[in-house]
Design a protein around this motif. Structure first.
Motif, mmCIF file in Angstrom:
data_model
loop_
_atom_site.group_PDB
_atom_site.id
_atom_site.type_symbol
_atom_site.label_atom_id
_atom_site.label_comp_id
_atom_site.label_asym_id
_atom_site.label_seq_id
_atom_site.Cartn_x
_atom_site.Cartn_y
_atom_site.Cartn_z
ATOM 1 N N MET A 22 0.841 -1.200 0.000
ATOM 2 C CA MET A 22 0.000 0.000 0.000
ATOM 3 C C MET A 22 0.872 1.245 0.000
ATOM 4 S SD MET A 22 -2.677 1.261 2.916
ATOM 5 C CE MET A 22 -3.655 -0.223 2.720
ATOM 6 N N THR A 23 0.533 2.194 -0.858
ATOM 7 C CA THR A 23 1.275 3.452 -0.900
ATOM 8 C C THR A 23 0.437 4.557 -0.287
ATOM 9 O OG1 THR A 23 0.412 4.023 -3.084
ATOM 10 C CG2 THR A 23 2.428 2.716 -3.018
ATOM 11 N N ALA A 24 1.073 5.702 -0.112
ATOM 12 C CA ALA A 24 0.369 6.821 0.504
ATOM 13 C C ALA A 24 -0.788 7.307 -0.346
ATOM 14 C CB ALA A 24 1.352 7.964 0.757
ATOM 15 N N THR A 25 -0.717 7.077 -1.658
ATOM 16 C CA THR A 25 -1.780 7.553 -2.545
ATOM 17 C C THR A 25 -2.991 6.625 -2.534
ATOM 18 O OG1 THR A 25 -0.723 6.394 -4.396
ATOM 19 C CG2 THR A 25 -0.118 8.695 -4.036
ATOM 20 N N ALA A 44 3.586 16.065 6.577
ATOM 21 C CA ALA A 44 3.977 16.821 5.384
ATOM 22 C C ALA A 44 4.437 15.887 4.278
ATOM 23 C CB ALA A 44 5.074 17.819 5.744
ATOM 24 N N ALA A 45 5.178 14.832 4.644
ATOM 25 C CA ALA A 45 5.619 13.856 3.650
ATOM 26 C C ALA A 45 4.427 13.137 3.020
ATOM 27 C CB ALA A 45 6.568 12.843 4.296
ATOM 28 N N PHE A 46 3.420 12.826 3.827
ATOM 29 C CA PHE A 46 2.216 12.169 3.295
ATOM 30 C C PHE A 46 1.491 13.091 2.322
ATOM 31 C CE2 PHE A 46 -2.345 11.212 3.558
ATOM 32 C CZ PHE A 46 -2.341 9.888 3.168
ATOM 33 N N ALA A 47 1.440 14.379 2.664
ATOM 34 C CA ALA A 47 0.793 15.335 1.769
ATOM 35 C C ALA A 47 1.568 15.443 0.449
ATOM 36 C CB ALA A 47 0.694 16.703 2.455
ATOM 37 N N PHE A 48 2.910 15.388 0.526
ATOM 38 C CA PHE A 48 3.732 15.399 -0.685
ATOM 39 C C PHE A 48 3.412 14.196 -1.561
ATOM 40 C CE2 PHE A 48 7.550 13.955 -2.895
ATOM 41 C CZ PHE A 48 7.934 15.089 -3.587
ATOM 42 N N ARG A 49 3.278 13.017 -0.944
ATOM 43 C CA ARG A 49 2.967 11.798 -1.703
ATOM 44 C C ARG A 49 1.580 11.890 -2.344
ATOM 45 N NH1 ARG A 49 6.408 7.267 -2.258
ATOM 46 N NH2 ARG A 49 4.874 5.812 -1.419
ATOM 47 N N GLN A 50 0.638 12.453 -1.605
ATOM 48 C CA GLN A 50 -0.717 12.585 -2.146
ATOM 49 C C GLN A 50 -0.747 13.527 -3.339
ATOM 50 O OE1 GLN A 50 -2.185 9.844 -0.610
ATOM 51 N NE2 GLN A 50 -4.030 11.086 -0.522
ATOM 52 N N ALA A 93 12.753 3.420 4.310
ATOM 53 C CA ALA A 93 12.630 2.582 3.108
ATOM 54 C C ALA A 93 11.203 2.056 2.953
ATOM 55 C CB ALA A 93 13.624 1.426 3.193
ATOM 56 N N ARG A 94 10.592 1.639 4.068
ATOM 57 C CA ARG A 94 9.213 1.129 3.991
ATOM 58 C C ARG A 94 8.222 2.249 3.695
ATOM 59 N NH1 ARG A 94 11.063 -2.180 8.421
ATOM 60 N NH2 ARG A 94 10.225 -0.661 9.922
ATOM 61 N N LEU A 95 8.471 3.444 4.215
ATOM 62 C CA LEU A 95 7.591 4.574 3.930
ATOM 63 C C LEU A 95 7.592 4.934 2.451
ATOM 64 C CD1 LEU A 95 8.328 6.998 6.922
ATOM 65 C CD2 LEU A 95 6.106 5.964 6.382
ATOM 66 N N VAL A 96 8.780 4.931 1.858
ATOM 67 C CA VAL A 96 8.919 5.356 0.470
ATOM 68 C C VAL A 96 8.666 4.215 -0.506
ATOM 69 C CG1 VAL A 96 10.486 6.501 -1.149
ATOM 70 C CG2 VAL A 96 10.543 7.110 1.244
ATOM 71 N N ASN A 137 9.639 9.444 -5.402
ATOM 72 C CA ASN A 137 10.215 8.575 -4.368
ATOM 73 C C ASN A 137 11.662 8.944 -4.075
ATOM 74 O OD1 ASN A 137 7.891 7.108 -4.003
ATOM 75 N ND2 ASN A 137 8.492 5.439 -5.366
ATOM 76 N N ARG A 138 12.416 9.250 -5.138
ATOM 77 C CA ARG A 138 13.826 9.564 -4.949
ATOM 78 C C ARG A 138 14.002 10.878 -4.187
ATOM 79 N NH1 ARG A 138 18.569 7.337 -7.250
ATOM 80 N NH2 ARG A 138 20.194 8.016 -5.815
ATOM 81 N N LEU A 139 13.192 11.876 -4.535
ATOM 82 C CA LEU A 139 13.288 13.153 -3.835
ATOM 83 C C LEU A 139 12.863 13.029 -2.378
ATOM 84 C CD1 LEU A 139 11.899 15.605 -6.569
ATOM 85 C CD2 LEU A 139 14.264 15.341 -5.831
ATOM 86 N N LEU A 140 11.774 12.321 -2.134
ATOM 87 C CA LEU A 140 11.273 12.187 -0.766
ATOM 88 C C LEU A 140 12.222 11.361 0.090
ATOM 89 C CD1 LEU A 140 9.087 12.771 1.294
ATOM 90 C CD2 LEU A 140 7.845 10.746 0.475
ATOM 91 N N SER A 141 12.744 10.271 -0.454
ATOM 92 C CA SER A 141 13.670 9.440 0.321
ATOM 93 C C SER A 141 14.944 10.212 0.631
ATOM 94 C CB SER A 141 13.992 8.157 -0.444
ATOM 95 O OG SER A 141 14.668 8.437 -1.669
#
Length: 206
Positions: free
Chosen positions: A1-4, A32-38, A67-70, A47-51
């Motif tokens: 499952m991803t954040a989106t 904030a990271a979750f909002a970025f993913r959404q 790693a699991r978050l991204v 993924n590369r920028l967020l990680s």
């Protein structure tokens, strides 16, 4: 499952993160990271920028958790720890630019060596960009590594060539053996001369 595909709580759950154990700073950062993913999605660039951001922003999260978050592997996240922002963007660019084509020819060694010498802080991606601009050839980082190693352009060979080697300590010269003169032999004396006197007349009668 991803954040989106789910909620913020589900995103944390699939990364094995308990929200109640997060600090207020971590909670705000991950929201904030979750909002970025959404907003940006979970494509390779995002993924590369967020990680890269989570690994370098002192989030006080373990590498495996990031790693699991991204959604990347633990070794991949660990490798990205020592990568600069420029290298991260260059790696993403080369990853999505298509498959490598062309071949590094021996005649490229001279210009590549000149580029390396005049750009001391150039990364391997800078060298790949130079090759692409100069000869319109795209090669992989592995091919570049083997090419540089073959022509002595890799960092290890260049560092060894510029490091002064300690001079071997000169050992004191061994004394040359003195010639031994054999003891002089005594010169034999000449035999005594024969007597010139006549035969003895001792015992003759007068």
């Amino acid at each position: 499952m991803t954040a989106t595909e789910g909620t913020y709580a589900q995103w944390l759950s699939q990364a094995q993160l308990a929200e109640e154990r997060l600090t207020p700073e971590q909670r705000g950062l991950l929201q904030a990271a979750f909002a970025f993913r959404q907003r940006c999605g979970d494509d390779y660039y995002s993924n590369r920028l967020l990680s890269h951001f989570l690994l370098h922003c002192d989030a006080r999260l373990k590498v495996a958790q990031i790693a699991r978050l991204v959604g990347i592997s633990r070794p991949t996240a660990s490798h990205q720890q020592g990568v600069s922002s420029k290298q991260a963007i260059q790696a993403a660019h080369h990853r999505l630019a298509g498959r490598p084509h062309g071949k590094l020819l021996p005649r490229y060694a001279g210009p590549i060596a000149e580029f390396i010498l005049t750009h001391a802080d150039a990364t391997r991606y800078d060298i790949l960009d130079f090759i692409a601009r100069t000869w319109d050839v795209r090669v992989s980082t592995v091919a570049l590594h083997h090419f540089c190693k073959k022509f002595g352009l890799d960092r290890a060979t260049r560092a060894a060539a510029t490091t002064p080697q300690p001079s071997a300590a000169r050992l004191p010269a061994e004394p040359r053996p003195r010639a031994t003169v054999p003891p002089s032999q005594p010169v034999p004396l000449p035999p005594p001369p024969f007597s010139r006197r006549g035969p003895s007349t001792r015992g003759r009668s007068s």
